[in-house]
Design a protein around this motif. Structure first.
Motif, PDB file in Angstrom:
ATOM      1  N   UNK A 109       0.785  -1.226   0.000  1.00 58.16           N
ATOM      2  CA  UNK A 109       0.000   0.000   0.000  1.00 58.16           C
ATOM      3  C   UNK A 109       0.813   1.271   0.000  1.00 58.16           C
ATOM      4  N   UNK A 110       2.046   1.201  -0.533  1.00 55.85           N
ATOM      5  CA  UNK A 110       2.871   2.395  -0.627  1.00 55.85           C
ATOM      6  C   UNK A 110       3.748   2.671   0.580  1.00 55.85           C
ATOM      7  N   UNK A 111       3.743   1.777   1.561  1.00 58.63           N
ATOM      8  CA  UNK A 111       4.482   2.005   2.810  1.00 58.63           C
ATOM      9  C   UNK A 111       5.658   1.051   2.962  1.00 58.63           C
ATOM     10  N   UNK A 112       6.703   1.459   3.685  1.00 54.92           N
ATOM     11  CA  UNK A 112       7.724   0.495   4.108  1.00 54.92           C
ATOM     12  C   UNK A 112       7.134  -0.465   5.130  1.00 54.92           C
ATOM     13  N   UNK A 113       7.772  -1.619   5.269  1.00 56.34           N
ATOM     14  CA  UNK A 113       7.272  -2.684   6.141  1.00 56.34           C
ATOM     15  C   UNK A 113       8.123  -2.751   7.402  1.00 56.34           C
ATOM     16  N   UNK A 114       7.487  -2.790   8.557  1.00 57.85           N
ATOM     17  CA  UNK A 114       8.216  -2.941   9.817  1.00 57.85           C
ATOM     18  C   UNK A 114       8.796  -4.350   9.910  1.00 57.85           C
ATOM     19  N   UNK A 115       9.997  -4.456  10.417  1.00 59.42           N
ATOM     20  CA  UNK A 115      10.610  -5.777  10.561  1.00 59.42           C
ATOM     21  C   UNK A 115       9.773  -6.687  11.454  1.00 59.42           C
ATOM     22  N   UNK A 116       9.102  -6.121  12.453  1.00 59.40           N
ATOM     23  CA  UNK A 116       8.246  -6.949  13.314  1.00 59.40           C
ATOM     24  C   UNK A 116       7.120  -7.614  12.528  1.00 59.40           C
ATOM     25  N   UNK A 117       6.613  -6.942  11.501  1.00 56.60           N
ATOM     26  CA  UNK A 117       5.576  -7.546  10.651  1.00 56.60           C
ATOM     27  C   UNK A 117       6.148  -8.709   9.846  1.00 56.60           C
ATOM     28  N   UNK A 152       5.095 -12.732   9.865  1.00 54.22           N
ATOM     29  CA  UNK A 152       4.765 -13.515   8.670  1.00 54.22           C
ATOM     30  C   UNK A 152       5.579 -14.806   8.625  1.00 54.22           C
ATOM     31  N   UNK A 153       6.854 -14.707   8.943  1.00 55.40           N
ATOM     32  CA  UNK A 153       7.707 -15.894   8.942  1.00 55.40           C
ATOM     33  C   UNK A 153       7.230 -16.891   9.998  1.00 55.40           C
ATOM     34  N   UNK A 154       6.866 -16.385  11.176  1.00 55.05           N
ATOM     35  CA  UNK A 154       6.399 -17.272  12.244  1.00 55.05           C
ATOM     36  C   UNK A 154       5.111 -17.995  11.851  1.00 55.05           C
ATOM     37  N   UNK A 155       4.277 -17.356  11.030  1.00 54.46           N
ATOM     38  CA  UNK A 155       3.014 -17.967  10.590  1.00 54.46           C
ATOM     39  C   UNK A 155       3.229 -19.032   9.527  1.00 54.46           C
ATOM     40  N   UNK A 156       4.401 -19.069   8.916  1.00 54.68           N
ATOM     41  CA  UNK A 156       4.728 -20.113   7.968  1.00 54.68           C
ATOM     42  C   UNK A 156       4.430 -19.762   6.524  1.00 54.68           C
TER      43      UNK A 156
END
Length: 204
Positions: free
Chosen positions: A177-185, A189-193
């Motif tokens: 959506x035009x934004x940078x992504x926080x590393x926590x996000x 995502x990685x934890x969710x698989x």
């Protein structure tokens, strides 16, 4: 406390990107201004931002003058549209070196090629390119892509094609959506698989 952010494929100054993606802009000047505003809404001056390629096109020298307007300490992993990309070296060695100095003078730390970095408890591969897939019908630069050895991959290049595709996470602005992504996000995502996630819409 500083944070780390991820993004790619801003394509500053590139009129053609407006026709090829779903960005809500009528011209590149409006796009450039809004991308700076969206970035600075989230990124503080003390933060770090990793840009996974294709920062600017069009009048690149002019676009590099905008870099100082973006908050944070900025690292660039060059993509195929960056003038300092090592993939151009065989044909344009002297120009690549000259452009690299220009990117660094603009306030970017240029990181070459494919990297391995720690996100949370997981080591991830970082590259402009995905393991496979492209924003176009033809899959470009297959010999220059990272090899899939089972690691998670943060990448750009595919624009709005996906936000997550298996173990590949696209950090590009057209997927978020035009934004940078926080590393926590990204850690979440990685934890969710592995899974399939579409792009997020451009909203205000």
């Amino acid at each position: 406390m500083s944070r780390r952010w991820w993004t790619s494929d801003l394509h500053l100054g590139h009129a053609g990107i407006l026709a090829h993606t779903q960005r809500p802009y009528g011209d590149t000047e409006t796009m450039n201004v809004d991308l700076i505003e969206r970035w600075n809404e989230r990124v503080d001056p003390a933060d770090e931002v990793y840009i996974l390629g294709d920062l600017a096109m069009g009048p690149v020298a002019e676009m590099l003058e905008l870099v100082e307007l973006f908050n944070g300490t900025k690292f660039l992993v060059p993509g195929n549209h960056d003038k300092c990309w090592e993939g151009l070296r065989r044909k344009q060695k002297n120009q690549v070196d000259r452009w690299r100095r220009s990117y660094e003078a603009a306030g970017l730390t240029v990181l070459d090629g494919e990297l391995a970095l720690q996100l949370g408890h997981v080591e991830v591969v970082v590259s402009h390119f995905p393991y496979e897939g492209d924003s176009q019908e033809v899959e470009r630069f297959p010999a220059l892509r990272p090899k899939d050895r089972g690691a998670w991959l943060l990448h750009g290049h595919v624009h709005e094609k996906w936000r997550q595709h298996g173990r590949m996470i696209n950090v590009g602005v057209d997927a978020w959506g035009g934004y940078p992504v926080a590393e926590s996000d990204l850690v979440a995502l990685i934890a969710a698989g592995p899974r399939e996630l579409p792009r997020l819409p451009w909203r205000r």
